[in-house]
Design a protein around this motif. Structure first.
Motif, PDB file in Angstrom:
ATOM      1  N   ALA A  49       6.163   8.323  39.150  1.00  0.00           N
ATOM      2  CA  ALA A  49       4.854   9.045  39.403  1.00  0.00           C
ATOM      3  C   ALA A  49       4.916  10.517  39.271  1.00  0.00           C
ATOM      4  CB  ALA A  49       4.253   8.373  40.573  1.00  0.00           C
ATOM      5  N   GLY A  50       5.849  11.065  40.125  1.00  0.00           N
ATOM      6  CA  GLY A  50       5.591  12.429  40.185  1.00  0.00           C
ATOM      7  C   GLY A  50       6.197  13.294  38.722  1.00  0.00           C
ATOM      8  N   ASP A  51       7.238  12.399  38.188  1.00  0.00           N
ATOM      9  CA  ASP A  51       7.628  12.821  36.733  1.00  0.00           C
ATOM     10  C   ASP A  51       6.522  12.908  35.701  1.00  0.00           C
ATOM     11  OD1 ASP A  51      10.041  13.404  37.869  1.00  0.00           O
ATOM     12  OD2 ASP A  51      11.300  12.721  36.332  1.00  0.00           O
ATOM     13  N   VAL A  52       5.846  11.896  35.940  1.00  0.00           N
ATOM     14  CA  VAL A  52       4.642  11.531  34.817  1.00  0.00           C
ATOM     15  C   VAL A  52       3.690  12.575  35.138  1.00  0.00           C
ATOM     16  CG1 VAL A  52       2.716  10.041  34.136  1.00  0.00           C
ATOM     17  CG2 VAL A  52       4.957   8.987  34.582  1.00  0.00           C
ATOM     18  N   ALA A  53       3.324  12.919  36.449  1.00  0.00           N
ATOM     19  CA  ALA A  53       2.452  14.099  36.750  1.00  0.00           C
ATOM     20  C   ALA A  53       2.770  15.407  36.163  1.00  0.00           C
ATOM     21  CB  ALA A  53       1.970  14.160  38.079  1.00  0.00           C
ATOM     22  N   LEU A  54       4.197  15.742  36.371  1.00  0.00           N
ATOM     23  CA  LEU A  54       4.707  16.861  35.671  1.00  0.00           C
ATOM     24  C   LEU A  54       4.444  17.044  34.265  1.00  0.00           C
ATOM     25  CD1 LEU A  54       7.954  17.025  37.883  1.00  0.00           C
ATOM     26  CD2 LEU A  54       5.993  18.520  38.013  1.00  0.00           C
ATOM     27  N   VAL A  62      -0.836  23.455  32.543  1.00  0.00           N
ATOM     28  CA  VAL A  62      -0.565  23.970  34.201  1.00  0.00           C
ATOM     29  C   VAL A  62       0.519  25.168  34.122  1.00  0.00           C
ATOM     30  CG1 VAL A  62      -0.105  23.216  36.607  1.00  0.00           C
ATOM     31  CG2 VAL A  62      -1.517  21.783  34.715  1.00  0.00           C
ATOM     32  N   GLY A  63       1.408  25.063  33.044  1.00  0.00           N
ATOM     33  CA  GLY A  63       2.481  26.036  33.415  1.00  0.00           C
ATOM     34  C   GLY A  63       2.137  27.431  33.278  1.00  0.00           C
ATOM     35  N   VAL A  64       0.781  27.643  32.556  1.00  0.00           N
ATOM     36  CA  VAL A  64       0.321  29.044  32.615  1.00  0.00           C
ATOM     37  C   VAL A  64       0.004  29.559  34.123  1.00  0.00           C
ATOM     38  CG1 VAL A  64      -1.746  30.612  31.947  1.00  0.00           C
ATOM     39  CG2 VAL A  64      -0.664  28.834  30.498  1.00  0.00           C
ATOM     40  N   LEU A  65      -0.517  28.472  34.917  1.00  0.00           N
ATOM     41  CA  LEU A  65      -0.804  28.834  36.292  1.00  0.00           C
ATOM     42  C   LEU A  65       0.571  29.084  37.207  1.00  0.00           C
ATOM     43  CD1 LEU A  65      -3.530  25.995  37.019  1.00  0.00           C
ATOM     44  CD2 LEU A  65      -3.821  28.522  36.500  1.00  0.00           C
ATOM     45  N   VAL A  66       1.454  28.310  36.795  1.00  0.00           N
ATOM     46  CA  VAL A  66       2.911  28.548  37.399  1.00  0.00           C
ATOM     47  C   VAL A  66       3.247  29.804  37.218  1.00  0.00           C
ATOM     48  CG1 VAL A  66       5.194  27.670  37.847  1.00  0.00           C
ATOM     49  CG2 VAL A  66       3.328  26.043  37.466  1.00  0.00           C
ATOM     50  N   ASP A  67       3.147  30.298  35.920  1.00  0.00           N
ATOM     51  CA  ASP A  67       3.518  31.714  35.517  1.00  0.00           C
ATOM     52  C   ASP A  67       3.215  32.745  36.361  1.00  0.00           C
ATOM     53  OD1 ASP A  67       5.719  30.854  33.783  1.00  0.00           O
ATOM     54  OD2 ASP A  67       4.569  30.736  32.036  1.00  0.00           O
ATOM     55  N   ARG A  68       1.747  32.316  36.758  1.00  0.00           N
ATOM     56  CA  ARG A  68       0.786  33.592  37.261  1.00  0.00           C
ATOM     57  C   ARG A  68       0.970  33.469  38.751  1.00  0.00           C
ATOM     58  NH1 ARG A  68      -4.641  33.381  33.613  1.00  0.00           N
ATOM     59  NH2 ARG A  68      -3.772  33.926  31.699  1.00  0.00           N
ATOM     60  N   ALA A  69       1.709  32.638  39.112  1.00  0.00           N
ATOM     61  CA  ALA A  69       1.843  32.343  40.917  1.00  0.00           C
ATOM     62  C   ALA A  69       3.202  32.214  41.125  1.00  0.00           C
ATOM     63  CB  ALA A  69       1.257  31.276  41.273  1.00  0.00           C
ATOM     64  N   PRO A  70       4.130  33.494  40.863  1.00  0.00           N
ATOM     65  CA  PRO A  70       5.591  33.552  41.336  1.00  0.00           C
ATOM     66  C   PRO A  70       5.847  33.378  42.838  1.00  0.00           C
ATOM     67  CG  PRO A  70       4.523  35.792  40.779  1.00  0.00           C
ATOM     68  CD  PRO A  70       3.683  34.848  40.417  1.00  0.00           C
ATOM     69  N   VAL A  71       4.926  33.584  43.743  1.00  0.00           N
ATOM     70  CA  VAL A  71       5.093  33.691  44.992  1.00  0.00           C
ATOM     71  C   VAL A  71       5.080  32.430  45.673  1.00  0.00           C
ATOM     72  CG1 VAL A  71       3.822  34.077  47.266  1.00  0.00           C
ATOM     73  CG2 VAL A  71       3.751  36.025  45.606  1.00  0.00           C
ATOM     74  N   VAL A  72       4.265  31.317  44.878  1.00  0.00           N
ATOM     75  CA  VAL A  72       4.383  29.721  45.089  1.00  0.00           C
ATOM     76  C   VAL A  72       5.903  29.480  44.789  1.00  0.00           C
ATOM     77  CG1 VAL A  72       3.461  27.803  44.846  1.00  0.00           C
ATOM     78  CG2 VAL A  72       1.927  29.651  44.952  1.00  0.00           C
ATOM     79  N   ASP A 213      10.817  22.625  34.964  1.00  0.00           N
ATOM     80  CA  ASP A 213      10.998  21.678  33.972  1.00  0.00           C
ATOM     81  C   ASP A 213       9.818  20.985  33.232  1.00  0.00           C
ATOM     82  OD1 ASP A 213      14.073  22.082  34.107  1.00  0.00           O
ATOM     83  OD2 ASP A 213      14.162  20.190  35.279  1.00  0.00           O
ATOM     84  N   GLY A 214       9.095  20.488  33.951  1.00  0.00           N
ATOM     85  CA  GLY A 214       7.845  19.750  33.686  1.00  0.00           C
ATOM     86  C   GLY A 214       6.594  20.857  33.152  1.00  0.00           C
ATOM     87  N   PHE A 215       6.219  21.792  33.826  1.00  0.00           N
ATOM     88  CA  PHE A 215       5.312  22.462  33.561  1.00  0.00           C
ATOM     89  C   PHE A 215       5.567  23.553  32.544  1.00  0.00           C
ATOM     90  CE2 PHE A 215       3.123  21.640  38.000  1.00  0.00           C
ATOM     91  CZ  PHE A 215       2.657  20.605  37.589  1.00  0.00           C
ATOM     92  N   VAL A 216       6.486  24.125  32.518  1.00  0.00           N
ATOM     93  CA  VAL A 216       6.945  25.312  31.943  1.00  0.00           C
ATOM     94  C   VAL A 216       7.613  24.869  30.696  1.00  0.00           C
ATOM     95  CG1 VAL A 216       8.200  27.667  31.813  1.00  0.00           C
ATOM     96  CG2 VAL A 216       6.972  26.721  34.081  1.00  0.00           C
ATOM     97  N   MET A 217       8.902  24.508  30.693  1.00  0.00           N
ATOM     98  CA  MET A 217       9.876  23.975  29.775  1.00  0.00           C
ATOM     99  C   MET A 217       9.028  22.902  28.838  1.00  0.00           C
ATOM    100  SD  MET A 217      13.604  24.448  31.235  1.00  0.00           S
ATOM    101  CE  MET A 217      14.310  24.173  29.803  1.00  0.00           C
ATOM    102  N   PHE A 218       8.915  21.875  29.220  1.00  0.00           N
ATOM    103  CA  PHE A 218       8.366  20.799  28.598  1.00  0.00           C
ATOM    104  C   PHE A 218       7.031  20.949  28.090  1.00  0.00           C
ATOM    105  CE2 PHE A 218       6.132  16.569  27.771  1.00  0.00           C
ATOM    106  CZ  PHE A 218       6.911  16.103  27.000  1.00  0.00           C
TER     107      PHE A 218
END
Length: 287
Positions: A49-54, A62-72, A213-218
């Motif tokens: 379930a976690g991998d499918v969500a990723l 969602v990878g765009v949000l991850v790139d903009r939140a390096p503190v997280v 792996d999930g949000f950014v690379m894939f």
């Protein structure tokens, strides 16, 4: 539907498989629980379930949000380092005092791990995690009333069940007491969640590598295919997840008999500990 749908699905399958096949926290936990044959299905379900969500989160951008939140990601990195080191320490502890494995979720007898797959198993009697499920315990009912009512003898109540409440007792319970009882019920419910499930959740969501792996690379690879084709790529990755975790989990369970000797289990724990320490160093140094 894109014309090259099979090719896109195969691409997603191979890309995601290349990301999840390497031994990491999730795979190590699934293999370990498979060898112990404890909560295997639940751990596999959580990881899938976690991998499918990723996968679908990355495909949705969602990878765009991850790139903009390096503190997280920084916070998650150090929490992940601590968690990986803790998991490695449990494997080292089991390697120091291996006792072989006893398969099965019942937990009877000595085993190589506790319910979460860590620590030397001691059996599950009254002195461990409380009474066994289904074992009756005596719950005393209210004492004799002042008006001469007959005292009702205690009668057995199944473990985990709520003791009977005399008629009219709810009217005498203050609202604050009712809230306390509700909180206690919630705590008892959470306590019934298998510890390996909690560990599996942590292995998935406290590992910054999962987001990368999930949000950014894939996500980046999938979104290069266009608005419609990216979901075909995601479906291929989903198929990879649905195949991989059951194979390693139930495959390890099938080998639990031959691998149950203390010496073999010591070697397995040493390998798992080494992998977890290597992952923690990699997270800490950013390599």
């Amino acid at each position: 539907m894109p014309e090259n749908t099979p090719h896109l699905a195969l691409q997603g399958f191979l890309v995601w498989m290349s990301l999840i096949v390497a031994i990491g926290p999730q795979n190590a936990l699934v293999i370990r629980q498979g060898l112990l044959r404890r909560s295997v299905g639940a751990v596999i379900a959580v990881c899938m379930a976690g991998d499918v969500a990723l996968v679908f989160g990355g495909t949705a951008g969602v990878g765009v949000l991850v790139d903009r939140a390096p503190v997280v990601l920084t916070v998650l990195r150090w929490v992940g380092v601590a968690f990986l080191l803790w998991f490695a320490s449990t494997a080292v502890r089991d390697a120091v005092r291996p006792s072989g494995m006893t398969a099965g979720d019942s937990g009877t007898g000595a085993g190589a791990g506790d319910a979460d797959g860590s620590g030397a198993g001691q059996g599950h009697g009254e002195g461990d995690d409380g009474p066994l499920p289904g074992r009756a315990r005596l719950e005393p009912l209210p004492p004799t009333r002042a008006d001469g009512g007959v005292t009702v003898a205690a009668r057995p109540v199944a473990d985990g069940a709520t003791p009977p409440v005399p008629a009219g007792a709810d009217a005498a319970v203050a609202p604050g007491d009712r809230t306390g009882r509700d909180v206690s019920r919630v705590r008892r419910t959470l306590a019934r969640v298998p510890r390996p499930v909690v560990v599996a959740l942590a292995m998935t969501w406290l590992n910054p590598g999962s987001y990368i792996d999930g949000f950014v690379m894939f996500g980046g690879i999938a979104n290069q295919q266009g608005a419609d084709a990216r979901w075909v790529v995601a479906s291929g990755a989903t198929l990879a997840t649905l195949l991989w975790f059951p194979v390693i989990g139930y495959g390890a369970a099938a080998l639990s008999g031959p691998l149950s000797r203390p010496g073999v289990w010591r070697a397995i724990n040493i390998v798992i500990a080494a992998v977890m320490v290597a992952m923690a160093v990699r997270l800490a140094t950013g390599l």
